[in-house]
Design a protein around this motif. Structure first.
Motif, short mmCIF file in Angstrom:
data_model
loop_
_atom_site.label_atom_id
_atom_site.label_comp_id
_atom_site.label_asym_id
_atom_site.label_seq_id
_atom_site.Cartn_x
_atom_site.Cartn_y
_atom_site.Cartn_z
N UNK A 4 -12.81 56.60 81.50
CA UNK A 4 -13.99 55.69 82.13
C UNK A 4 -13.26 54.45 82.28
N UNK A 5 -13.54 54.02 83.63
CA UNK A 5 -13.05 52.71 83.93
C UNK A 5 -14.42 51.38 83.75
N UNK A 62 -23.77 49.62 77.17
CA UNK A 62 -22.40 50.09 77.52
C UNK A 62 -22.24 51.19 76.56
N UNK A 63 -22.95 51.83 75.35
CA UNK A 63 -22.66 52.93 74.77
C UNK A 63 -23.41 54.10 75.78
N UNK A 64 -24.55 53.69 76.24
CA UNK A 64 -25.23 54.69 77.28
C UNK A 64 -24.14 55.14 78.55
N UNK A 65 -23.53 54.06 78.81
CA UNK A 65 -22.60 54.19 80.13
C UNK A 65 -21.32 55.15 79.68
N UNK A 66 -20.63 54.74 78.66
CA UNK A 66 -19.46 55.16 78.08
C UNK A 66 -19.23 56.12 76.92
N UNK A 67 -20.35 56.66 76.56
CA UNK A 67 -20.34 58.07 75.50
C UNK A 67 -19.66 59.12 76.25
N UNK A 85 -14.08 44.96 68.76
CA UNK A 85 -14.57 44.05 67.57
C UNK A 85 -16.20 43.81 67.47
N UNK A 86 -16.84 44.00 68.63
CA UNK A 86 -18.33 43.79 68.41
C UNK A 86 -19.14 44.65 68.75
N UNK A 87 -19.00 45.73 69.50
CA UNK A 87 -19.85 46.78 69.74
C UNK A 87 -20.54 47.57 68.77
N UNK A 88 -21.73 47.40 68.96
CA UNK A 88 -22.81 48.04 67.79
C UNK A 88 -23.90 48.71 68.30
N UNK A 89 -24.26 49.91 67.75
CA UNK A 89 -25.93 50.31 68.34
C UNK A 89 -26.51 51.06 67.28
N UNK A 90 -27.87 50.43 67.03
CA UNK A 90 -28.65 50.63 65.98
C UNK A 90 -28.64 51.99 65.48
N UNK A 91 -28.85 52.76 66.75
CA UNK A 91 -29.40 54.39 66.72
C UNK A 91 -28.08 55.39 66.93
N UNK A 92 -27.06 54.84 67.53
CA UNK A 92 -26.01 55.55 67.87
C UNK A 92 -24.53 54.86 67.40
N UNK A 93 -24.60 54.43 66.18
CA UNK A 93 -23.56 53.78 65.76
C UNK A 93 -22.34 54.63 65.67
N UNK A 97 -18.97 53.34 67.40
CA UNK A 97 -17.47 53.19 66.71
C UNK A 97 -16.37 54.12 67.36
N UNK A 98 -16.82 55.46 68.02
CA UNK A 98 -15.82 56.03 68.70
C UNK A 98 -15.34 55.37 69.96
N UNK A 99 -16.31 54.60 70.59
CA UNK A 99 -16.02 53.72 71.81
C UNK A 99 -15.12 52.70 71.40
N UNK A 100 -15.28 52.20 70.30
CA UNK A 100 -14.45 50.91 69.96
C UNK A 100 -13.07 51.43 69.56
#
Length: 245
Positions: A4-5, A62-67, A85-93, A97-100
Motif C-alpha cells: 500500500x502506498x 488508516x486501519x481501514x485503508x491499509x489492512x 509508534x502511535x497507531x491504535x484501534x479499539x476494536x481492531x488492535x 499492530x500488524x500495520x505498525x
C-alpha cells in the motif's frame, strides 16, 4: 508482493510529483502498488501538538485503508514513525499492530526489504543530503554522528547508485533543519534561524540540489532558499532515484 502506498497530506496537496515519483519507482522495482483513495492525514500534527487523544478518527481510517497488505510504504520518515509508534484501534488492535510492523519509509523499504543493489537512474548534479531527525533518530535509517559506531546511511547508499551524481559532504551532516512540524509555528524565530544555518551549510559546500527522505524538511528549507533568491533547489530522494537515463 502487494504494498500500500501511503502519501502524507502535505505531499498530496503541495508536492504531488513526489507521490508520482514514488509510485513509478516502486513499480520499476517490481512492486504491485495499491493506493487507497480515501486516505487522509495520519494524525501526526495533532499528536505533535499534544492532542493525541483526538486522533481516533485518523487511526480508524488508516486501519481501514491499509489492512491486509504485505507492506505499507511512505515517502516520509516523520509520518512513518508516527504510525509505527502511535497507531491504535479499539476494536481492531491486532490489525493496527500488524500495520505498525509492516509500514516502511521508502529508502528503508528499498534497502531492507527489496535489497536494491542497482538503479537505472541518472542525475548529473552536485547534491547534498539532509538527514531528517525522524528518519535518523526514530527510524534509524542512518547513523548518528555523535555515536562511536560504524557509519551508515540507507538514503546515501541508494544515492550512490545514481549515475553522474556528485554527493556533497556537509560540515554538520545530521543537524536539524528547524522545521519540527508545529515547532516552526510555535517557535518560528528559532525555527527560521536553524533553517538558515542548515541551508548555509549546503550552499557553502556548492550544492545545486538539496535532497532528503522527508519533504517536510525540504519544504522548510525551500522557503528559506526562495526568500534568499538562491538558485539551489530542493528535490525529494524519490525524484532523484526515479530520474530516467
Amino acid at each position: 508482493m502487494k504494498a500500500g502506498l501511503f502519501i502524507p497530506c502535505y505531499v498530496d496537496q503541495f508536492y504531488p510529483q513526489v507521490a508520482i515519483a514514488t509510485l513509478q519507482l516502486l513499480e520499476k522495482l517490481g512492486v504491485e502498488v495499491v493506493y487507497p483513495p480515501n486516505q487522509t492525514c495520519c494524525g501526526q500534527p495533532m499528536a505533535n501538538s499534544g492532542f493525541q487523544h483526538l486522533t481516533k478518527g485518523c487511526d480508524e481510517l488508516f486501519v481501514k485503508n491499509f489492512a491486509n497488505l504485505d507492506y505499507i510504504i511512505c515517502p516520509s520518515g516523520s509520518c512513518t514513525l508516527h504510525i509505527k509508534e502511535h497507531l491504535h484501534h479499539d476494536r481492531h488492535e491486532a490489525t493496527a499492530t500488524a500495520i505498525r510492523s509492516n509500514i516502511y519509509e521508502l529508502t528503508e523499504f528499498m534497502t531492507d526489504i527489496l535489497k536494491v543493489e542497482k538503479l537505472d537512474a541518472s542525475f548529473p548534479h552536485k547534491v547534498s543530503m539532509h538527514q531528517s531527525c525522524h528518519g535518523q533518530r526514530g527510524l534509524k535509517i542512518s547513523q548518528m554522528s555523535e555515536l562511536v559506531a560504524e557509519p551508515f546511511s540507507k538514503p546515501g547508499k541508494l544515492l550512490q547508485m545514481v549515475k553522474g551524481i556528485e554527493l556533497v559532504e556537509l560540515s554538520r551532516p545530521d543537524e536539524c533543519c528547524g522545521f519540527g512540524g508545529s515547532f516552526c509555528v510555535f517557535e518560528e524565530a528559532v525555527s527560521a534561524k536553524m533553517g538558515k544555518d542548515r541551508v548555509a551549510d549546503h550552499i557553502n559546500h556548492g550544492a545545486e540540489f538539496i535532497t532528503s527522505a522527508d519533504m517536510s524538511c525540504l519544504m522548510h528549507m525551500e522557503g528559506i532558499l526562495k526568500r534568499q533568491k538562491s538558485k539551489v533547489q530542493v528535490k525529494h530522494i524519490a525524484e532523484i532515484l526515479n530520474a530516467s537515463l
